[in-house]
Design an enzyme around this catalytic site. Structure first.
Site, PDB file in Angstrom:
ATOM      1  N   HIS A 127      -7.487  14.051  -2.812  1.00 39.55           N
ATOM      2  CA  HIS A 127      -8.084  13.124  -1.847  1.00 39.55           C
ATOM      3  C   HIS A 127      -7.294  11.814  -1.805  1.00 39.55           C
ATOM      4  O   HIS A 127      -6.912  11.331  -0.726  1.00 39.55           O
ATOM      5  CB  HIS A 127      -9.536  12.874  -2.269  1.00 39.55           C
ATOM      6  CG  HIS A 127     -10.267  11.864  -1.435  1.00 39.55           C
ATOM      7  ND1 HIS A 127     -11.253  12.209  -0.537  1.00 39.55           N
ATOM      8  CD2 HIS A 127     -10.168  10.504  -1.372  1.00 39.55           C
ATOM      9  CE1 HIS A 127     -11.719  11.114   0.047  1.00 39.55           C
ATOM     10  NE2 HIS A 127     -11.093  10.069  -0.455  1.00 39.55           N
ATOM     11  N   GLU A 128      -7.039  11.251  -2.980  1.00 40.78           N
ATOM     12  CA  GLU A 128      -6.325   9.977  -3.035  1.00 40.78           C
ATOM     13  C   GLU A 128      -4.843  10.151  -2.689  1.00 40.78           C
ATOM     14  O   GLU A 128      -4.233   9.262  -2.085  1.00 40.78           O
ATOM     15  CB  GLU A 128      -6.483   9.350  -4.421  1.00 40.78           C
ATOM     16  CG  GLU A 128      -7.928   9.099  -4.838  1.00 40.78           C
ATOM     17  CD  GLU A 128      -8.719   8.276  -3.831  1.00 40.78           C
ATOM     18  OE1 GLU A 128      -8.101   7.567  -3.018  1.00 40.78           O
ATOM     19  OE2 GLU A 128      -9.955   8.362  -3.860  1.00 40.78           O
ATOM     20  N   HIS A 134      -4.494   9.928   1.029  1.00 41.13           N
ATOM     21  CA  HIS A 134      -4.447   8.537   1.490  1.00 41.13           C
ATOM     22  C   HIS A 134      -3.048   7.956   1.305  1.00 41.13           C
ATOM     23  O   HIS A 134      -2.483   7.352   2.220  1.00 41.13           O
ATOM     24  CB  HIS A 134      -5.437   7.679   0.683  1.00 41.13           C
ATOM     25  CG  HIS A 134      -6.871   7.878   1.041  1.00 41.13           C
ATOM     26  ND1 HIS A 134      -7.331   7.849   2.335  1.00 41.13           N
ATOM     27  CD2 HIS A 134      -7.966   8.081   0.253  1.00 41.13           C
ATOM     28  CE1 HIS A 134      -8.643   8.028   2.339  1.00 41.13           C
ATOM     29  NE2 HIS A 134      -9.054   8.184   1.088  1.00 41.13           N
TER      30      HIS A 134
END
Length: 268
Positions: free
Chosen positions: A56-57, A60
């Site tokens: 998820h990170e 980003h």
């Protein structure tokens, strides 16, 4: 296009260790190796959940890199190392606490993006949207055996563990897409708000996750939300029976649940 050095993109040993733990726990759940299957399910779900947080990170950071922020490489965000996150409490600890307390999947803010390097509101929105979209993709992968009808012969404990992991990913994707300060959904709409509105809402960002968790404790609200989650999972072939027993196994400290055999039971 912005790039990162080879060293800045090298996968972290910490992340590889998490993947190894997940692989071993999958084997333990599949083979029913442990006397307490819940412990193996717990390790599988937790390691898989932290792996999904890393992805998820990473999403980003990778999107920010292509948007023009080369600083994400120097900060180690592209190595998938959870220890590099700027807010380990919000990124790892609190999400794990929420999972253990109530089976709620909710990633927290982690990577620091130098927004002044990014040009264009659409790019800013895409950077924020990349995280929840990763959870959507993870949910589709985890639920694929269900909606493809490929669960025949799969051990019951593994089926339930996979279903509970799917529940976490779906809740993460939906909750984190809400336009609440501190969550990615707000990051998607923030570039389109006026400067005055952003200044008024910015102080609320550190409390966004806690506000969501608190609202879900209101009688009726949490039930309605999880009814929606169950409906989404049902559309993906995952039944309430599966997620219920997955969570019961996950809470291994409460003892080994007496699960009726799935064979012969019609799940609807």
């Amino acid at each position: 296009m912005a790039t990162a050095t080879r060293g800045e993109r090298r996968v972290s040993p910490v992340f590889l260790a998490l993947v190894a733990i997940m692989a071993v726990s999958i084997w333990a759940v599949w083979t029913d190796f442990s006397a307490n299957p819940g412990l193996a399910v717990f390790l599988f779900v937790v390691s898989g959940w932290v792996v999904s947080l890393c992805l998820h990170e990473y999403a980003h950071a990778r999107t920010a890199l292509h948007g023009g922020d080369i600083s994400v490489g120097a900060r180690g965000y592209l190595t998938l190392d959870p220890l590099k996150y700027t807010h380990a409490l919000l990124s790892i600890v609190l999400p794990l606490v929420f999972v253990i307390m109530g089976g709620i999947g909710l990633p927290g803010g982690a990577v620091f993006i130098e927004r002044h390097r990014i040009r264009g509101r659409w790019r800013h929105s895409l950077i924020s949207a990349a995280g929840p979209l990763t959870n959507v993709l993870f949910a589709l992968v985890v639920t694929a055996p269900f909606w493809l009808g490929a669960m025949d012969g799969v051990p019951d404990h593994f089926r339930y563990a996979l279903a509970f992991m799917a529940q976490l990913q779906v809740t993460a994707a939906i909750l984190n897409s809400l336009p609440v300060p501190g969550l990615d959904g707000y990051g998607v709409v923030e570039p389109w708000l006026s400067y005055k509105v952003r200044r008024q809402l910015d102080p609320l960002a550190p409390f966004g996750i806690l506000v969501i968790f608190g609202v879900l404790q209101i009688p009726g609200v949490g039930d309605a939300f999880f009814d929606m989650i169950d409906a989404v999972l049902d559309a993906l072939g995952v039944k309430l029976w599966d997620t219920y027993w997955g969570q019961q196994l996950f809470r291994f400290w409460e003892g080994v649940p007496d699960i009726p055999p799935l064979s012969g039971i019609v799940v609807d």
